[in-house]
Design an enzyme around this catalytic site. Sequence first.
Site, mmCIF file in Angstrom:
data_model
loop_
_atom_site.group_PDB
_atom_site.id
_atom_site.type_symbol
_atom_site.label_atom_id
_atom_site.label_comp_id
_atom_site.label_asym_id
_atom_site.label_seq_id
_atom_site.Cartn_x
_atom_site.Cartn_y
_atom_site.Cartn_z
ATOM 1 N N GLY B 52 -1.650 130.944 -2.730
ATOM 2 C CA GLY B 52 -0.365 129.850 -2.376
ATOM 3 C C GLY B 52 0.183 129.356 -3.506
ATOM 4 N N HIS B 276 1.875 118.905 14.613
ATOM 5 C CA HIS B 276 3.527 118.997 14.372
ATOM 6 C C HIS B 276 4.041 118.866 15.796
ATOM 7 C CE1 HIS B 276 7.554 119.946 13.094
ATOM 8 N NE2 HIS B 276 7.091 119.810 11.849
ATOM 9 N N ARG B 340 5.905 112.425 12.409
ATOM 10 C CA ARG B 340 5.424 113.689 13.150
ATOM 11 C C ARG B 340 4.287 112.966 14.105
ATOM 12 N NH1 ARG B 340 4.710 118.006 8.332
ATOM 13 N NH2 ARG B 340 7.232 118.384 8.430
#
Lengths: 248, 645
Positions: B52, B276, B340
């Site tokens: 990643g 989230h 959030r």
Amino acid sequence: MNLTLKVWRQKNATSRGHLTTYRVKEISPDMSFLEMLDVLNERLILDGDDPIAFDHDCREGICGMCGLVINGVPHGEQRATTTCQLHMRHFKDGDTIVIEPWRAAPFPVVKDLVVDRSAFDRIIEAGGYVSVPTGSAPDAHAVPVPKASADTAFDAATCIGCGACVAACPNGSASLFTAAKITHLGLLPQGQPERARRARAMVETADELGFGGCTNIGECTAVCPKGIPLATIARMNADYLGLAATGD
Amino acid sequence: MSTEFYRTGAPIEDGKAPDGVIAERWDNRRFAAKLVNPANKRKLTVIVVGTGLAGGSAAATLAELGYDVKSFCYQDSPRRAHSIAAQGGINAAKNYRGDGDSVHRLFYDTVKGGDFRSRESNVYRLAQVSVEIIDQCVAQGVPFAREYGGLLDTRSFGGAQVSRTFYARGQTGQQLLLGAYQAMARQIQAGKIEMHPRTEMLDLILVDGRARGVVTRDLVTGEVRNHFADAVVLASGGYGNVFFLSTNAKGCNVTAIWRAHRKGALFANPCYTQIHPTCIPVSGDHQSKLTLMSESLRNDGRVWVPLTGGDTRAPADIPEAERDYYLERIYPSFGNLVPRDIASRAAKNVCDEGRGVGPGGLGVYLDFADAIARLGRDAVAAKYGNLFEMYERITGEDPFETPMRIYPAVHYTMGGLWVDYDLQATIPGLFVIGEANFSDHGANRLGASALMQGLADGYFVLPNTIGDYLAAGPFEPLDDAHPEVADAAEAVRTRVAKLLAVNGSRTPDSFHRELGRIMWDYCGMERTDAGLRKAVGLIQALREEFWRDVLVSGESEELNQQLEKAGRIADFFELAELMCIDALHRTESCGGHFRGESQTPDGEALRDDETFSYVAAWEYTGDRPVLHREHLTFEYVKPSQRSYK
């Protein structure tokens, strides 16, 4: 809804494959296509059968890992959609759905619906980058980029490398994939120094890997989940031929 | 202290933490770190697990420096790691807008956003190198959004008061990852990176106490093999999939870092989970994953539920007076833009009151009617068109016509393997970067900061700090016959065989779903003492049933996706228990960790700095884990109660 599936089963790269028929019941229209296959696989496991192997990962249309030929069309008939984003509400009760892997010589089948797309990595490795070692970059605002170039470069850069373009092409050409990267980097000032070399290396590598040539049929862009335009191939050809003309 | 769940061990310290003026610490550390002679770099091999943003950028940069790199990913290509799905953007303290941003402000916002549970030195360094990340990515050809003058566009994000988020439409993660992937591709072509796709790390090889390699399984042939190196870097991402349903990719797993944890690496703050607020709700029992809708939607969408429970009218039939725009009501100054953790918990609260909408009452409306009336349909389409399309694909509903339904979902894990300032774990030679470590986000991560941290670690931090360790190498050559190597490989083969041998009656996914449900119910948005105690019991019982009754079809010497899943689930069981124990021991609320017993009179998270201003680093014992505390000190940002009212 109840559906009949005809699924390509192939034990490994060397064995012969065949279509096997499965019936699935009580499929919710809210399921994604891959969730429908999950349901079938859970049943196959409990029945002592081998579940169907298929590639998938993010399941939100961006990683490029999934890809099935559904009723003859890569990623199915809904435009600009990956297989994972295709939902069962687009099918009707009683439908028969044929599910196959990508078919192209440079993408050999690994098992069932899983194919080996590492040829795409080889094309990028041949030159699909800007040679800029970490730490050597100038300030990001040192080189302004016209918004139009940046936007067109972005459109090409959205390619997810799924391989649907190759699967759809009667010639098995990787032109749309290769051209998307050549266009992305070739439109930006940062990509100019290596532009000619990049085009030549990537096109020639695609040829060596056994991908076919482009005859402007346009099946690739029609199935592309990101709608990469055919015009990118014209740019690739211009870069490739342009350098041939200048003898670079 | 010790309880029925854990024991307490000696405190730990970050032995590499530099002191002095915070702005000079990174310079000082780089100067103090030993260097590796260029001629020696090519004699040193580094393994990087994961491709990643963190792993890809690290592998490319280490190879550019001259090290030999071996890179591993479970996907069919390094380009597919889940960083690719990040939508919103990447923060950097460039202050191109002249709106008052600075390295210090980004540092301050990140420490505060993390609810004062991160290290000041690490966060300051992150803010410093954020500037270089943008330069590097632009030079690679990352097509960031630009203004007509040709300069980079930025936006404000996640409640920040400055415009410091660089973005590439809603696909910032994809474009940054492709930049790192292409840098890797160049090094693969140059022969400096040996790439192993479709290969999973199943154990860490330790020799004489040092991390010297990994045992992998080839996911196509099933071959179990040893790979050796002078150092091992884990960049294997987060563990949100312990909840089964999350915004992570299906393959995301904890195995690489859990195996290292079992071999001695401490695991820090496992309970810090980010939930989230804007995800598409679950549509049925078949649900296999959850999809995030970018937080940017809250800039123009208004969140509401019906004023009274059991109101089943279509949203358009509910008059204004009978709607509750609860975020605007409770948080008048931040309104729909609260962070959030706060937005998620508020949604849970209104659904718990029976006022949720959609199937099962687990959803709230995110309504664009006002924005469409104010800005016009075209302007809304230009800003959010691709997100509306994605929503319609999944739900079959058009957000231009009817409000979106959203619900919180597990998205990111702030916890991870404990690392020092050099990003080295408690095992010498083991480095951990990106989401896999615990280092920079404290108890809550701010929007557009994950991409920043992954690339900071991979491009700029690790390549500088790893040299200090490698300067002592190369280490003794190894082969498969070395006793510690042979033991590790044998353990992997035994475990694979054991999973296949159970031959029970339940599928791996059925266990994973049930585990996820336990975690969501008891270790999700609100945790309580009683709930967590119950969860530990349920997890232990389910894990016992798993090893007695799981049915893994197929063989080991072939592509076997069920076997892959089963191995990952087995590790999730052990992690889940540690997460619950960590959540149980931390009786305060902080950031994404909300304990029902610790809240202010009006229901906000209540920290307990006296008791809990530390990193909880857990040692694996096979029995009760041992807690090691790393005390946190704040010299530059004074801990305060976060308020968004």
